[in-house]
Each structure stands twice: as C-alpha cells, then as structure tokens.
Design a protein around this motif. Structure first.
Motif, PDB file in Angstrom:
ATOM      1  N   GLY A 109      -4.675   4.321 -11.724  1.00  0.00           N
ATOM      2  CA  GLY A 109      -4.323   2.843 -11.771  1.00  0.00           C
ATOM      3  C   GLY A 109      -3.437   2.384 -11.125  1.00  0.00           C
ATOM      4  O   GLY A 109      -3.180   0.977 -11.042  1.00  0.00           O
ATOM      5  N   LEU A 110      -2.989   3.272 -10.273  1.00  0.00           N
ATOM      6  CA  LEU A 110      -1.758   2.803  -9.279  1.00  0.00           C
ATOM      7  C   LEU A 110      -2.435   1.835  -8.033  1.00  0.00           C
ATOM      8  O   LEU A 110      -3.494   1.873  -7.355  1.00  0.00           O
ATOM      9  CB  LEU A 110      -1.312   4.057  -8.519  1.00  0.00           C
ATOM     10  CG  LEU A 110      -0.099   3.719  -7.659  1.00  0.00           C
ATOM     11  CD1 LEU A 110       1.247   3.323  -8.274  1.00  0.00           C
ATOM     12  CD2 LEU A 110       0.152   5.094  -6.701  1.00  0.00           C
ATOM     13  N   LEU A 111      -1.897   0.696  -8.146  1.00  0.00           N
ATOM     14  CA  LEU A 111      -2.250  -0.524  -7.067  1.00  0.00           C
ATOM     15  C   LEU A 111      -1.508  -0.215  -5.968  1.00  0.00           C
ATOM     16  O   LEU A 111      -1.881  -0.694  -4.903  1.00  0.00           O
ATOM     17  CB  LEU A 111      -2.221  -1.919  -7.603  1.00  0.00           C
ATOM     18  CG  LEU A 111      -2.799  -2.170  -9.027  1.00  0.00           C
ATOM     19  CD1 LEU A 111      -2.547  -3.443  -9.539  1.00  0.00           C
ATOM     20  CD2 LEU A 111      -4.350  -1.959  -8.544  1.00  0.00           C
ATOM     21  N   GLY A 112      -0.091   0.008  -6.088  1.00  0.00           N
ATOM     22  CA  GLY A 112       0.820   0.073  -4.858  1.00  0.00           C
ATOM     23  C   GLY A 112       2.372   0.182  -5.028  1.00  0.00           C
ATOM     24  O   GLY A 112       2.486  -0.119  -6.478  1.00  0.00           O
ATOM     25  N   PHE A 113       3.160   0.082  -4.348  1.00  0.00           N
ATOM     26  CA  PHE A 113       4.682  -0.303  -4.470  1.00  0.00           C
ATOM     27  C   PHE A 113       5.054  -1.561  -4.752  1.00  0.00           C
ATOM     28  O   PHE A 113       3.818  -2.435  -4.350  1.00  0.00           O
ATOM     29  CB  PHE A 113       5.529   0.231  -3.271  1.00  0.00           C
ATOM     30  CG  PHE A 113       5.519   1.647  -3.042  1.00  0.00           C
ATOM     31  CD1 PHE A 113       5.791   2.716  -3.718  1.00  0.00           C
ATOM     32  CD2 PHE A 113       4.629   1.972  -1.765  1.00  0.00           C
ATOM     33  CE1 PHE A 113       5.874   4.018  -3.439  1.00  0.00           C
ATOM     34  CE2 PHE A 113       4.719   3.301  -1.281  1.00  0.00           C
ATOM     35  CZ  PHE A 113       5.277   4.359  -2.141  1.00  0.00           C
ATOM     36  N   ALA A 114       5.756  -1.863  -5.673  1.00  0.00           N
ATOM     37  CA  ALA A 114       6.068  -3.375  -6.233  1.00  0.00           C
ATOM     38  C   ALA A 114       7.522  -3.421  -5.377  1.00  0.00           C
ATOM     39  O   ALA A 114       8.372  -3.147  -5.221  1.00  0.00           O
ATOM     40  CB  ALA A 114       6.584  -3.157  -7.508  1.00  0.00           C
ATOM     41  N   ALA A 159       0.923  -1.191  -0.068  1.00  0.00           N
ATOM     42  CA  ALA A 159      -0.140  -0.216   0.129  1.00  0.00           C
ATOM     43  C   ALA A 159       0.954   1.409  -0.037  1.00  0.00           C
ATOM     44  O   ALA A 159       1.828   1.350   0.586  1.00  0.00           O
ATOM     45  CB  ALA A 159      -0.782   0.127   1.080  1.00  0.00           C
ATOM     46  N   VAL A 160       0.385   2.385  -0.570  1.00  0.00           N
ATOM     47  CA  VAL A 160       1.056   3.504  -0.779  1.00  0.00           C
ATOM     48  C   VAL A 160       0.587   4.528   0.630  1.00  0.00           C
ATOM     49  O   VAL A 160      -0.457   4.665   0.604  1.00  0.00           O
ATOM     50  CB  VAL A 160       0.713   4.217  -2.202  1.00  0.00           C
ATOM     51  CG1 VAL A 160       1.124   5.626  -2.180  1.00  0.00           C
ATOM     52  CG2 VAL A 160       1.111   3.625  -3.230  1.00  0.00           C
ATOM     53  N   GLY A 161       1.662   4.797   1.184  1.00  0.00           N
ATOM     54  CA  GLY A 161       1.459   5.541   2.388  1.00  0.00           C
ATOM     55  C   GLY A 161       1.992   6.909   2.312  1.00  0.00           C
ATOM     56  O   GLY A 161       1.960   7.431   3.533  1.00  0.00           O
ATOM     57  N   ARG A 162       2.541   7.276   1.169  1.00  0.00           N
ATOM     58  CA  ARG A 162       3.411   8.471   1.017  1.00  0.00           C
ATOM     59  C   ARG A 162       3.001   9.014  -0.374  1.00  0.00           C
ATOM     60  O   ARG A 162       2.591   8.269  -1.466  1.00  0.00           O
ATOM     61  CB  ARG A 162       4.805   8.454   1.224  1.00  0.00           C
ATOM     62  CG  ARG A 162       5.523   7.447   0.469  1.00  0.00           C
ATOM     63  CD  ARG A 162       7.065   7.708   0.698  1.00  0.00           C
ATOM     64  NE  ARG A 162       7.789   6.676  -0.148  1.00  0.00           N
ATOM     65  CZ  ARG A 162       7.874   6.598  -1.466  1.00  0.00           C
ATOM     66  NH1 ARG A 162       7.416   7.567  -2.187  1.00  0.00           N
ATOM     67  NH2 ARG A 162       8.722   5.614  -1.923  1.00  0.00           N
ATOM     68  N   ALA A 163       3.412  10.318  -0.911  1.00  0.00           N
ATOM     69  CA  ALA A 163       3.404  10.734  -2.199  1.00  0.00           C
ATOM     70  C   ALA A 163       4.341   9.808  -3.052  1.00  0.00           C
ATOM     71  O   ALA A 163       5.558   9.487  -2.392  1.00  0.00           O
ATOM     72  CB  ALA A 163       3.810  12.218  -2.223  1.00  0.00           C
ATOM     73  N   ILE A 164       3.975   9.607  -4.150  1.00  0.00           N
ATOM     74  CA  ILE A 164       4.830   8.938  -5.053  1.00  0.00           C
ATOM     75  C   ILE A 164       5.991   9.861  -5.598  1.00  0.00           C
ATOM     76  O   ILE A 164       5.741  10.951  -5.784  1.00  0.00           O
ATOM     77  CB  ILE A 164       3.689   8.300  -6.277  1.00  0.00           C
ATOM     78  CG1 ILE A 164       2.806   7.325  -6.026  1.00  0.00           C
ATOM     79  CG2 ILE A 164       4.776   7.788  -7.446  1.00  0.00           C
ATOM     80  CD1 ILE A 164       3.241   5.980  -5.361  1.00  0.00           C
ATOM     81  N   ALA A 165       7.044   9.156  -5.846  1.00  0.00           N
ATOM     82  CA  ALA A 165       8.182   9.883  -6.121  1.00  0.00           C
ATOM     83  C   ALA A 165       8.926   9.245  -7.367  1.00  0.00           C
ATOM     84  O   ALA A 165       8.878   8.195  -7.582  1.00  0.00           O
ATOM     85  CB  ALA A 165       9.312   9.982  -4.866  1.00  0.00           C
ATOM     86  N   ALA A 166       9.636  10.166  -7.953  1.00  0.00           N
ATOM     87  CA  ALA A 166      10.287   9.550  -9.170  1.00  0.00           C
ATOM     88  C   ALA A 166      11.450   8.542  -8.581  1.00  0.00           C
ATOM     89  O   ALA A 166      12.037   8.646  -7.562  1.00  0.00           O
ATOM     90  CB  ALA A 166      11.216  10.803  -9.834  1.00  0.00           C
ATOM     91  N   GLY A 167      11.370   7.469  -9.439  1.00  0.00           N
ATOM     92  CA  GLY A 167      12.458   6.334  -8.848  1.00  0.00           C
ATOM     93  C   GLY A 167      11.369   5.184  -8.200  1.00  0.00           C
ATOM     94  O   GLY A 167      11.778   3.952  -8.072  1.00  0.00           O
ATOM     95  N   ASP A 168      10.280   5.309  -7.685  1.00  0.00           N
ATOM     96  CA  ASP A 168       9.448   4.511  -7.140  1.00  0.00           C
ATOM     97  C   ASP A 168       9.059   3.245  -7.993  1.00  0.00           C
ATOM     98  O   ASP A 168       8.737   3.579  -9.315  1.00  0.00           O
ATOM     99  CB  ASP A 168       7.987   5.033  -6.342  1.00  0.00           C
ATOM    100  CG  ASP A 168       8.199   5.804  -5.177  1.00  0.00           C
ATOM    101  OD1 ASP A 168       9.685   5.692  -4.693  1.00  0.00           O
ATOM    102  OD2 ASP A 168       7.535   6.781  -4.930  1.00  0.00           O
TER     103      ASP A 168
END
Length: 176
Positions: free
Chosen positions: A163-168, A46-55
């Motif tokens: 469409g973002l599901l979360g971090f991989a 789950a994403v618990g913060r703002a998405i950043a470049a490189g994620d």
C-alpha cells in the motif's frame, strides 16, 4: 442576462476547480486535513531506495474490517485509496523482523518509541483495542504518528508495504 452570466461563471469555476484537482492528483499532491502530521499541501515522492525507520510515507490502508470500522468511526477521511479512504501520512517506526512490544507505550526492539502512549478509548469514549505486538512480518511496515490521538499501528498493527505510495514531502504546511 445576469442569471445566464452567473450560471456560466459558476460552471467555469467548477471546471477550473476540477481541472486543478485532477492536475494536483496526477502530480502527486495531497491535502492533509488531519492532525497526525502538519496540515496543508503535501507531495508524494517516488521511493528510490529501501524504506528505513523514520521515513515519513503515504500509505493506502488495506481493505479489511478493521479499516472499514475506522472509516465508520471517522478516523479515516474519504479519498481515492481502495475502500474509498484517503492515504495515511505516517512515520515508519519498525521494519520487517523488528519486535514490537505493546504496553502502556510502544517499544521497538526494547527501545521506547517516543510519543507512543496508548489510549484505551477514542474521543467519543468508544473502546480502542491495541495491537497485540510481535515481530513485524516480511512485506509489512509498523507505522506511527507522534500525535496522541493518531490512528496508527498502535491499534491496527503492521500494514502491507504493497500500500506504500511514496515518501511524504511537505509543500506548504503549518502546525495548528
């Protein structure tokens, strides 16, 4: 008697595989069989913060003709995202407001994106049309994979962050 045991064993095995698959799916586990990222078992976090470049993220591609054609060409595996495709595993290369320039390679705000050379044809010799470039709009992400033959935003452009599901997160992976 042996035939009955065999049928029962096969039925029990099928039920066990189905149950394990359901538990893995509900637990956010995914099997990656594409070379865009290491092969193996991954988890959606789950994403618990703002998405950043490189994620590194899992994203369901939007349902649009470009992705329907990509599925027809076998660029996308079958899966449970809308449109019957599997989620993509890609790195976020650019965020809303950043400028993407497309030439022989990709530049983000003037900086060369490593491993971003564009191909003019796919492995079957079919033409690939690159994204025209421009500013990543609000609510979109520009996605990239260092794999040379990856189908990513070099060709389909920014994708909606809806469409973002979360971090991989890799669980058990290997590079072939």
């Amino acid at each position: 008697m042996n035939r009955r045991r065999t049928i029962m064993a096969l039925g029990a095995s099928a039920m066990a595989v189905g149950l394990l698959s359901a538990v893995a799916w509900l637990g956010g586990l995914r099997l990656n069989l594409t070379p865009s990222e290491p092969l193996g078992l991954w988890r959606i976090q789950a994403v618990g913060r703002a998405i950043a470049a490189g994620d590194l993220v899992f994203v369901c591609p939007p349902q649009m003709p470009l992705f329907k054609e990509a599925r027809r060409r076998s660029y996308l595996a079958r899966g449970l995202c809308p449109g019957g495709v599997a989620p993509l595993i890609k790195s976020v290369a650019a965020l809303p407001g950043q400028h993407v320039e497309i030439g022989n390679d990709v530049r983000i705000d003037g900086e060369l994106l490593p491993s971003s050379h564009l191909r003019r044809t796919d492995g079957a010799g079919r033409p690939l049309t690159p994204f025209a470039g421009g500013i990543v709009p609000p609510g979109y992400l520009y996605l990239h994979s260092p794999f040379a033959s990856s189908y990513d935003s070099r060709y389909f452009g920014p994708t909606p962050d809806s469409g973002l599901l979360g971090f991989a997160r890799p669980i058990l992976t290997f590079d072939p």
